[in-house]
Write a protein that holds these residues in place. Structure first.
Motif, short mmCIF file in Angstrom:
data_model
loop_
_atom_site.label_atom_id
_atom_site.label_comp_id
_atom_site.label_asym_id
_atom_site.label_seq_id
_atom_site.Cartn_x
_atom_site.Cartn_y
_atom_site.Cartn_z
N UNK A 80 -6.52 4.73 -45.43
CA UNK A 80 -6.90 4.89 -44.01
C UNK A 80 -7.80 6.10 -43.79
N UNK A 81 -7.79 7.04 -44.71
CA UNK A 81 -8.46 8.32 -44.46
C UNK A 81 -9.98 8.19 -44.35
N UNK A 82 -10.59 7.36 -45.20
CA UNK A 82 -12.05 7.22 -45.17
C UNK A 82 -12.79 8.45 -45.64
N UNK A 149 -14.59 -2.07 -58.00
CA UNK A 149 -13.73 -0.93 -58.27
C UNK A 149 -14.51 0.37 -58.37
N UNK A 150 -15.81 0.27 -58.67
CA UNK A 150 -16.63 1.47 -58.83
C UNK A 150 -16.91 2.17 -57.51
N UNK A 151 -16.56 1.51 -56.39
CA UNK A 151 -16.72 2.16 -55.09
C UNK A 151 -15.63 3.20 -54.84
N UNK A 152 -14.57 3.16 -55.65
CA UNK A 152 -13.45 4.10 -55.51
C UNK A 152 -13.72 5.30 -56.40
N UNK A 153 -13.52 6.50 -55.86
CA UNK A 153 -13.77 7.72 -56.62
C UNK A 153 -12.45 8.46 -56.84
N UNK A 154 -12.19 8.81 -58.08
CA UNK A 154 -11.02 9.61 -58.42
C UNK A 154 -11.47 10.73 -59.34
N UNK A 155 -11.38 11.94 -58.84
CA UNK A 155 -11.74 13.13 -59.62
C UNK A 155 -10.52 14.04 -59.65
N UNK A 156 -9.82 14.04 -60.78
CA UNK A 156 -8.56 14.77 -60.83
C UNK A 156 -7.58 14.15 -59.86
N UNK A 159 -8.99 11.67 -54.34
CA UNK A 159 -9.22 10.23 -54.25
C UNK A 159 -10.05 9.92 -53.01
N UNK A 160 -11.10 9.11 -53.20
CA UNK A 160 -11.92 8.65 -52.09
C UNK A 160 -11.94 7.13 -52.09
N UNK A 161 -11.44 6.54 -51.02
CA UNK A 161 -11.45 5.08 -50.85
C UNK A 161 -12.40 4.78 -49.69
N UNK A 162 -13.48 4.03 -49.92
CA UNK A 162 -14.45 3.77 -48.85
C UNK A 162 -13.83 3.03 -47.67
N UNK A 163 -14.43 3.23 -46.50
CA UNK A 163 -13.99 2.50 -45.30
C UNK A 163 -14.00 1.00 -45.58
N UNK A 164 -12.96 0.32 -45.12
CA UNK A 164 -12.88 -1.13 -45.26
C UNK A 164 -12.25 -1.61 -46.54
#
Length: 321
Positions: A80-82, A149-156, A159-164
């Motif tokens: 939900x964070x975006x 899946x490459x739209x999701x970013x995980x660095x350590x 976590x970034x999950x794109x809107x939608x």
């Protein structure tokens, strides 16, 4: 659910229902000093009770971290964070496992199918889906344009999950939990242990003489076989016949092809794969369902058992006949 049973069931076995399936814990303390004190006594070994408590605790923290059915789960909050959020080490490990599975399968096992799952009606614990009407077969479902899946970013732990995008870690989290729980039981109790969560099996520590005896089948009338898993081995079974919902003639199953947002064609009724982690075995068995006719090329030398809708059986990679 795929039926995976340890043989025989005895006083060193505990089981209960969880996550719409059956959890089973089996301990073998015969080769340890801890187990010798209980060997031969009537009733359940105290060790199996301790092991079951450890597994229950592990499943509870995994559920709190990544359930897409709980409004209060950490994963739901992150989706939900975006924006980039710092997540717990556990959720970071769970998301990392899902992204690794996606990378290893060229996107076949893709955690960005959560919105497609919900659109198809799988938006609650599976036990609550009985007689739920599915989305009409002709209706297209898309997740974030083309699921990726490459739209999701995980660095350590960031976590970034794109809107939608709604993440669904169901394809990997159960196997991850089985591996983690088995390892903790062995670490804390020093006994050989098998943890089965439906069709996902992990073992840790020493195995009984002859290995862990496991019955593999999907439904009672399906072809079955019994295998012996050596110490540390794992087994996963993925099925297009279990976890179905809808109406007769319009049944959906839970393994989606991320390229279409629809259940994968039923080329295989079940695929079972053995490996030395349940996560790896489950990644391969799930991807094989999605690959369809190309599954044998994907599986390579992995010990595998594939069952067709007409109940013909194909063994690959040295699977015991």
């Amino acid at each position: 659910m795929p039926l995976v049973e340890t043989l025989p069931v005895g006083p060193d076995t505990a089981q209960w229902e969880v996550w719409g399936t059956v959890a089973r814990v089996v301990v073998d303390a015969s080769s340890t000093s801890a187990g010798s004190a209980y060997h031969g006594r009537l009733g359940s070994s105290p060790l199996v009770g301790e092991a079951a408590a450890i597994v229950r605790a592990e499943l509870a923290v995994v559920d709190e971290a990544c359930s897409r059915f709980r409004e209060d789960s950490e994963l739901r909050a992150a989706c939900r964070a975006g924006r980039p959020v710092t997540v717990s080490p556990l959720l970071a490990a769970l998301v990392g496992a899902a992204l690794t599975a996606a990378q290893e399968t060229d996107g076949d096992v893709d955690p960005t199918v959560g919105a497609a799952m919900c659109a198809l009606g799988y938006d609650r614990d599976f036990a609550a889906l009985t007689n739920r009407s599915p989305v009409p077969v002709g209706r297209a479902v898309h997740v974030f344009g083309s699921p990726d899946w490459r739209s999701v970013r995980l660095r350590g732990r960031e976590l970034t999950v794109p809107d939608g995008v709604q993440l669904d870690l169901g394809a990997t989290a159960k196997a991850f939990a089985a591996d983690r729980a088995a390892a903790r039981v062995f670490r804390e109790l020093g006994v050989g242990v098998l943890v089965a969560l439906g069709g996902d099996i992990a073992t840790a520590g020493p195995a009984p003489n002859g290995g862990w005896r496991v019955l593999v089948r999907d439904r009672p009338d399906d072809p079955s076989c019994t295998v012996g898993l050596p110490a540390g081995a794992a087994l996963a079974t993925s099925s297009t016949a279990s976890r179905t919902w809808g109406r007769p003639g319009e049944l959906l199953h839970h393994i989606l092809d991320p390229r279409t947002g629809r259940p994968a064609p039923r080329i295989w009724r079940t695929v079972s794969v053995a490996a030395f982690s349940c996560l790896r075995a489950n990644t391969l068995s799930t991807a094989a369902i999605i690959r369809g006719h190309n599954a044998p090329a994907l599986l390579g030398n992995a010990p595998s058992r594939l069952v067709t809708p007409s109940l013909d059986v194909l063994h690959l990679g040295g699977w015991p006949a």
